[in-house]
Enzyme design. Sequence first.
Site, mmCIF file in Angstrom:
data_model
loop_
_atom_site.group_PDB
_atom_site.id
_atom_site.type_symbol
_atom_site.label_atom_id
_atom_site.label_comp_id
_atom_site.label_asym_id
_atom_site.label_seq_id
_atom_site.Cartn_x
_atom_site.Cartn_y
_atom_site.Cartn_z
ATOM 1 N N TYR A 259 0.859 -1.188 0.000
ATOM 2 C CA TYR A 259 0.000 0.000 0.000
ATOM 3 C C TYR A 259 0.898 1.242 0.000
ATOM 4 C CZ TYR A 259 -3.556 -3.183 2.028
ATOM 5 O OH TYR A 259 -4.423 -4.212 2.280
ATOM 6 N N HIS B 156 -6.341 1.791 -1.293
ATOM 7 C CA HIS B 156 -6.416 0.390 -1.691
ATOM 8 C C HIS B 156 -4.993 -0.087 -1.967
ATOM 9 C CE1 HIS B 156 -10.764 0.430 -2.128
ATOM 10 N NE2 HIS B 156 -10.650 1.603 -2.730
ATOM 11 N N LYS C 2 -5.378 -4.710 -8.548
ATOM 12 C CA LYS C 2 -4.000 -4.575 -8.092
ATOM 13 C C LYS C 2 -3.088 -4.864 -9.269
ATOM 14 C CE LYS C 2 -5.271 -6.048 -3.515
ATOM 15 N NZ LYS C 2 -6.143 -4.850 -3.547
#
Lengths: 250, 250
Positions: free
Chosen positions: B154, B162, B199
């Site tokens: 992060y 996120h 991601k």
Amino acid sequence: MEVKQNMSRIWKQRTAEAKALAEPLSSTIARLKTSLTESNSQGLLSGCSVLFAARPDQTELLNRTCFGRPIITAEKDKQWFQLSLEEALYLSSILKCMKLVGENKSTKSDEELWCHMMSKYYNFPVMFKAYSHLRMKNWVVKSGSLYGVDFVAYRHHPSLVHAEYAVIVLSDEGESKNGRLNSWSDFHCTLRLCGGVVKTLLLLHVRRMNGDGRICVSSLDDYNVEERIVSRWNPEKSREGPTSTREGSL
Amino acid sequence: MEVKQNMSRIWKQRTAEAKALAEPLSSTIARLKTSLTESNSQGLLSGCSVLFAARPDQTELLNRTCFGRPIITAEKDKQWFQLSLEEALYLSSILKCMKLVGENKSTKSDEELWCHMMSKYYNFPVMFKAYSHLRMKNWVVKSGSLYGVDFVAYRHHPSLVHAEYAVIVLSDEGESKNGRLNSWSDFHCTLRLCGGVVKTLLLLHVRRMNGDGRICVSSLDDYNVEERIVSRWNPEKSREGPTSTREGSL
């Protein structure tokens, strides 16, 4: 194979279940088999796939049974299909309704075919065993590459149902070992992805039980397929029902 | 490490970016370091984790820098934290603000610590190199087991952002090899999952460049970390802009 308790969510539309029941996959496949046999169908080996020119009625049957994918050509009178090696060998060796020919149009023997397949893909016998295992139980089996698995299995045509199973094929044999699910992180990743796309992870463990070492289509019987379903254990859903819980808490 | 062009979507709330800018992680970690050093902090080795009793101000700093997770005990005056082996060794060997002790309260030397860590997890040196590599660049690094990867990284506290990166640690060394991403299906699976949870897949390739074969904290400098980001190539986004396309089509 275990049948899911809650079947309602797999159907894509409200009328899908009735449609599927009216047209069982097994009977459509039987019609495809008859039609391909009658027309002396020939599939043309072409690299990692097999090309087949279908008549209009065969086009419809191939589409409804999910064999191959139609390809666009300039020819108006016939529809060409591109079949995967597994699909072509299934039609040729299991359903026995299609001959596979090389570039010089000569029919290949079972042994030659097997050699050809393995030259394209060393793990072919194991993958074909898994593919035919599911197809013989009337599951629709398509490539799982989109989800990073070997196959996806549908109860009926993909236009009617969502794929229920994401299939990974495992094998103990040296070269056929694909190295999947050996580490926990790979396992977690696969399970999480299956959950996300609402599929159940089905592991097919293909093992060679006996045989003389010669690999051909008839030696497929020497392979044993063990099915395992992997799912998260949900403590809430696994404990005793609310009635007995309430009794217990009084 | 590459900085994403579109940063707006990583923040969880509208005010998150301003909050993060007002409190850079590096300065909070500096305050944590001072506080832990002043109180002669001791972490207690306990199986695969390290336990630490934090004062109220330290509790806040540990929470804000995302080291460990608070555990619930009956003790009212102190808050216990459970640190992972990587987190504990980072505080002890890199930030040098915590001593790690065994069950008999004796401080462990670097070498003893390393032995302990490796007895719990053979791949520890490679994982710790990857963890500290990211932490030293002020990324918040947490376990990635939920997504089947080694870590998630992060940009700031997980309450504000996120996780941007799903991290898989790769290594060439015999036993440290975790066998991930060796097959295309594993690769597809991981990439598809990363896309699903928004991601970016970050591969950290940890290689031992030289060294005398002795493994200790100081030998971490012998490891080299190569960073690779894996993402799908989008032809639509990669081709020339609409203006030039229109010109070409005239």
